[in-house]
Write a protein that holds these residues in place. Sequence first.
Motif, PDB file in Angstrom:
ATOM      1  N   GLY A 298       0.970  -1.264  -0.216  1.00 37.51           N
ATOM      2  CA  GLY A 298      -0.203   0.050   0.041  1.00 37.51           C
ATOM      3  C   GLY A 298       0.887   1.328   0.132  1.00 37.51           C
ATOM      4  O   GLY A 298       2.050   1.090   0.493  1.00 37.51           O
ATOM      5  N   ARG A 299       0.257   2.273  -0.560  1.00 34.59           N
ATOM      6  CA  ARG A 299       1.056   3.657  -0.604  1.00 34.59           C
ATOM      7  C   ARG A 299       0.243   4.771   0.297  1.00 34.59           C
ATOM      8  O   ARG A 299       0.423   5.881   0.259  1.00 34.59           O
ATOM      9  CB  ARG A 299       0.857   4.096  -1.883  1.00 34.59           C
ATOM     10  N   SER A 300      -0.098   4.002   1.622  1.00 32.48           N
ATOM     11  CA  SER A 300      -0.727   4.974   2.533  1.00 32.48           C
ATOM     12  C   SER A 300       0.240   5.975   3.047  1.00 32.48           C
ATOM     13  O   SER A 300       1.434   5.248   3.263  1.00 32.48           O
ATOM     14  CB  SER A 300      -1.454   4.042   3.701  1.00 32.48           C
ATOM     15  N   GLY A 301      -0.104   7.106   3.595  1.00 30.39           N
ATOM     16  CA  GLY A 301       0.626   7.895   4.056  1.00 30.39           C
ATOM     17  C   GLY A 301       1.420   9.051   2.851  1.00 30.39           C
ATOM     18  O   GLY A 301       2.151   9.998   3.304  1.00 30.39           O
ATOM     19  N   ASP A 302       0.988   8.772   1.789  1.00 30.96           N
ATOM     20  CA  ASP A 302       1.566   9.625   0.682  1.00 30.96           C
ATOM     21  C   ASP A 302       0.974  11.043   0.865  1.00 30.96           C
ATOM     22  O   ASP A 302      -0.105  11.223   1.514  1.00 30.96           O
ATOM     23  CB  ASP A 302       0.872   9.105  -0.728  1.00 30.96           C
ATOM     24  N   TRP A 310       0.537  31.342   1.267  1.00 29.35           N
ATOM     25  CA  TRP A 310      -0.255  31.295   2.538  1.00 29.35           C
ATOM     26  C   TRP A 310      -1.542  30.387   2.546  1.00 29.35           C
ATOM     27  O   TRP A 310      -1.858  29.896   3.328  1.00 29.35           O
ATOM     28  CB  TRP A 310      -0.522  32.735   3.124  1.00 29.35           C
ATOM     29  N   THR A 311      -1.993  30.150   1.162  1.00 31.17           N
ATOM     30  CA  THR A 311      -3.105  29.368   1.185  1.00 31.17           C
ATOM     31  C   THR A 311      -2.790  27.974   0.372  1.00 31.17           C
ATOM     32  O   THR A 311      -3.509  27.160   0.074  1.00 31.17           O
ATOM     33  CB  THR A 311      -4.112  30.123   0.087  1.00 31.17           C
ATOM     34  N   ALA A 312      -1.607  27.247   0.668  1.00 27.77           N
ATOM     35  CA  ALA A 312      -1.257  25.869   0.351  1.00 27.77           C
ATOM     36  C   ALA A 312      -1.887  25.122   1.208  1.00 27.77           C
ATOM     37  O   ALA A 312      -2.068  25.369   2.434  1.00 27.77           O
ATOM     38  CB  ALA A 312       0.418  25.838   0.492  1.00 27.77           C
ATOM     39  N   VAL A 313      -2.479  24.133   0.719  1.00 28.23           N
ATOM     40  CA  VAL A 313      -3.307  22.945   1.202  1.00 28.23           C
ATOM     41  C   VAL A 313      -2.170  21.467   1.226  1.00 28.23           C
ATOM     42  O   VAL A 313      -1.929  21.165   0.045  1.00 28.23           O
ATOM     43  CB  VAL A 313      -4.487  22.799   0.755  1.00 28.23           C
ATOM     44  N   LYS A 314      -2.208  20.746   2.397  1.00 29.52           N
ATOM     45  CA  LYS A 314      -1.583  19.536   2.071  1.00 29.52           C
ATOM     46  C   LYS A 314      -2.426  18.464   2.269  1.00 29.52           C
ATOM     47  O   LYS A 314      -3.697  18.522   2.584  1.00 29.52           O
ATOM     48  CB  LYS A 314      -0.715  18.905   3.481  1.00 29.52           C
ATOM     49  N   ARG A 315      -2.445  17.351   1.016  1.00 32.13           N
ATOM     50  CA  ARG A 315      -3.388  16.496   0.719  1.00 32.13           C
ATOM     51  C   ARG A 315      -2.787  15.277   1.467  1.00 32.13           C
ATOM     52  O   ARG A 315      -1.461  14.939   1.054  1.00 32.13           O
ATOM     53  CB  ARG A 315      -3.752  16.346  -0.663  1.00 32.13           C
ATOM     54  N   LEU A 316      -3.193  14.457   2.399  1.00 33.82           N
ATOM     55  CA  LEU A 316      -2.686  13.455   2.763  1.00 33.82           C
ATOM     56  C   LEU A 316      -3.506  12.257   2.527  1.00 33.82           C
ATOM     57  O   LEU A 316      -4.810  12.193   2.399  1.00 33.82           O
ATOM     58  CB  LEU A 316      -2.483  13.534   4.344  1.00 33.82           C
ATOM     59  N   THR A 317      -2.796  10.880   2.436  1.00 31.24           N
ATOM     60  CA  THR A 317      -3.693   9.685   2.605  1.00 31.24           C
ATOM     61  C   THR A 317      -3.135   8.921   3.891  1.00 31.24           C
ATOM     62  O   THR A 317      -2.118   8.761   4.054  1.00 31.24           O
ATOM     63  CB  THR A 317      -3.448   8.638   1.451  1.00 31.24           C
ATOM     64  N   LEU A 318      -4.000   8.839   4.630  1.00 35.73           N
ATOM     65  CA  LEU A 318      -3.633   8.110   5.987  1.00 35.73           C
ATOM     66  C   LEU A 318      -3.163   6.738   5.770  1.00 35.73           C
ATOM     67  O   LEU A 318      -3.739   6.034   5.042  1.00 35.73           O
ATOM     68  CB  LEU A 318      -4.934   8.208   6.912  1.00 35.73           C
ATOM     69  N   GLY A 350     -17.524  14.744  -2.543  1.00 31.81           N
ATOM     70  CA  GLY A 350     -17.947  13.762  -1.703  1.00 31.81           C
ATOM     71  C   GLY A 350     -18.501  14.109  -0.476  1.00 31.81           C
ATOM     72  O   GLY A 350     -19.204  15.259  -0.395  1.00 31.81           O
ATOM     73  N   SER A 351     -18.333  13.374   0.600  1.00 31.42           N
ATOM     74  CA  SER A 351     -18.678  13.788   1.869  1.00 31.42           C
ATOM     75  C   SER A 351     -17.527  13.336   3.099  1.00 31.42           C
ATOM     76  O   SER A 351     -16.486  12.442   2.683  1.00 31.42           O
ATOM     77  CB  SER A 351     -19.995  12.908   2.207  1.00 31.42           C
ATOM     78  N   GLY A 352     -17.675  14.017   3.868  1.00 30.19           N
ATOM     79  CA  GLY A 352     -16.786  13.795   5.136  1.00 30.19           C
ATOM     80  C   GLY A 352     -17.133  14.632   6.396  1.00 30.19           C
ATOM     81  O   GLY A 352     -18.287  15.001   6.586  1.00 30.19           O
ATOM     82  N   THR A 365     -12.361  13.278   4.613  1.00 25.80           N
ATOM     83  CA  THR A 365     -13.228  12.704   3.587  1.00 25.80           C
ATOM     84  C   THR A 365     -13.403  11.162   4.060  1.00 25.80           C
ATOM     85  O   THR A 365     -12.661  10.485   4.555  1.00 25.80           O
ATOM     86  CB  THR A 365     -12.956  12.830   2.155  1.00 25.80           C
ATOM     87  N   ASP A 366     -14.631  10.795   3.601  1.00 21.31           N
ATOM     88  CA  ASP A 366     -15.180   9.524   3.747  1.00 21.31           C
ATOM     89  C   ASP A 366     -14.303   8.463   3.140  1.00 21.31           C
ATOM     90  O   ASP A 366     -14.262   7.209   3.645  1.00 21.31           O
ATOM     91  CB  ASP A 366     -16.722   9.494   3.792  1.00 21.31           C
ATOM     92  N   ASP A 367     -13.694   8.607   1.923  1.00 11.98           N
ATOM     93  CA  ASP A 367     -12.774   7.807   1.240  1.00 11.98           C
ATOM     94  C   ASP A 367     -11.273   7.868   1.670  1.00 11.98           C
ATOM     95  O   ASP A 367     -10.348   7.245   1.166  1.00 11.98           O
ATOM     96  CB  ASP A 367     -13.131   8.067  -0.108  1.00 11.98           C
ATOM     97  N   GLY A 368     -11.351   8.605   2.799  1.00 11.75           N
ATOM     98  CA  GLY A 368      -9.721   8.297   3.593  1.00 11.75           C
ATOM     99  C   GLY A 368      -8.656   9.257   3.072  1.00 11.75           C
ATOM    100  O   GLY A 368      -7.587   9.213   3.376  1.00 11.75           O
ATOM    101  N   ARG A 369      -9.222  10.566   2.410  1.00  4.38           N
ATOM    102  CA  ARG A 369      -8.387  11.546   2.165  1.00  4.38           C
ATOM    103  C   ARG A 369      -8.354  12.666   3.243  1.00  4.38           C
ATOM    104  O   ARG A 369      -9.335  12.726   3.943  1.00  4.38           O
ATOM    105  CB  ARG A 369      -8.860  12.196   0.763  1.00  4.38           C
ATOM    106  N   VAL A 370      -7.211  13.432   3.481  1.00  7.87           N
ATOM    107  CA  VAL A 370      -7.366  14.498   4.444  1.00  7.87           C
ATOM    108  C   VAL A 370      -6.694  15.514   3.796  1.00  7.87           C
ATOM    109  O   VAL A 370      -5.640  15.643   3.056  1.00  7.87           O
ATOM    110  CB  VAL A 370      -6.342  13.843   5.770  1.00  7.87           C
TER     111      VAL A 370
END
Length: 387
Positions: A298-302, A310-318, A350-352, A365-370
Amino acid sequence: MASTFKSSRAIRWAVPVGAIAVVGAAAGAGPVIAAAQGRPSLPPKTAAQLLTAVQEAHRSGKVQPFSGTVVENASLGLPALPGIGGGGTSLMSLLSGSNTARVWYGDEKHVRLALLGTGSETDLIRNGQDVWEWNSEANTATYRRAADKPGRPEKAAPTETPLTPQQAADRALAAIDKTTEVRVDPTARVAGRDVYELVLTPKDGRSLIGRVRLALDGGTYVPLRVQVFARGANSPAAQIGFTSVTFSKPAAANFSFTPPSGAKVVRPDTSKPAPGAKIPGGKGPIAKTLPGRAQAGGRSGDSSTIGSGWTAVKRLTLPQNSGQPGQKDQRAGILSALQKAATPVSGSWGSGRLLRTKLVSALLTDDGRVYVGAVTPDVLEQAAAHK
């Protein structure tokens, strides 16, 4: 100094709030870090002159040897998180309360940082090509060889925690763009040193950051303190700085490390014992995988970055099913606490659930994105819509 630990990849985590580092600091208000100690007499400098001096020092790659004590305080408005609090030695303890660390820097290949707790500590040590992470509470020493490739530095992990004022300042300075107002405040004193106070103010209303104050040493331009204020706040929500510092070369003994007798030695890249490992009969519990990282399959944690400044957003996969049992239990508890404090939301993405504090917003998100950033929630939802 920051590049040394980044290149070794010794410091990383994978919980949603880890990405608060996008703003350039991970600390908070408190009386522990000394305030201005009188007004020193330093030659007047403009903001442009100070930025140039810092950039020139950074480009030269020459960092003056030093040692000192760093205090970090966090008051981010997060809900109570299990196992997280000031005074601990887990790197996740930096999310809350007050924490203290000792730092020694000889050169880029001789660095040591000790995160101090009550009767325990976590040490990150580089001595030449040898890199150690020592956790006294778990009685575990993790060893790896530094991968030095001239001209090809190893990519840093986006969710690394800034553990020194230099690391925090680097991230704040990297956020400067045309939407940033930069000014110089009157000189002050920090950790007994005369400093220039550089103030960065984001103009973009989508940023939750009101301003960032950088205290730059008057002689070396080394950042001695970084403070992050939420919009409209008079006290810093995030702060990290030296309480004492000496600009001289630390003794070589500070970078020497041998695992204590009975400690578990982990070497993720090979089954061969690490230098100094005391293993009876030449055998022992040398682990081939590093605790806390995802296993094969798995590539979780990517993670990745959406936007900039200042408006940068980090996208994580837990990460799923990674780490030792205690780490997985703590991670599950943290996620549960965050989800309970968050508000259900939905959209084209989606939803979260959405969590907003005075300095940080997080969308799970409900599909595991943060998605995490020091931004208003609509910025996170826009980022989530671009999968």
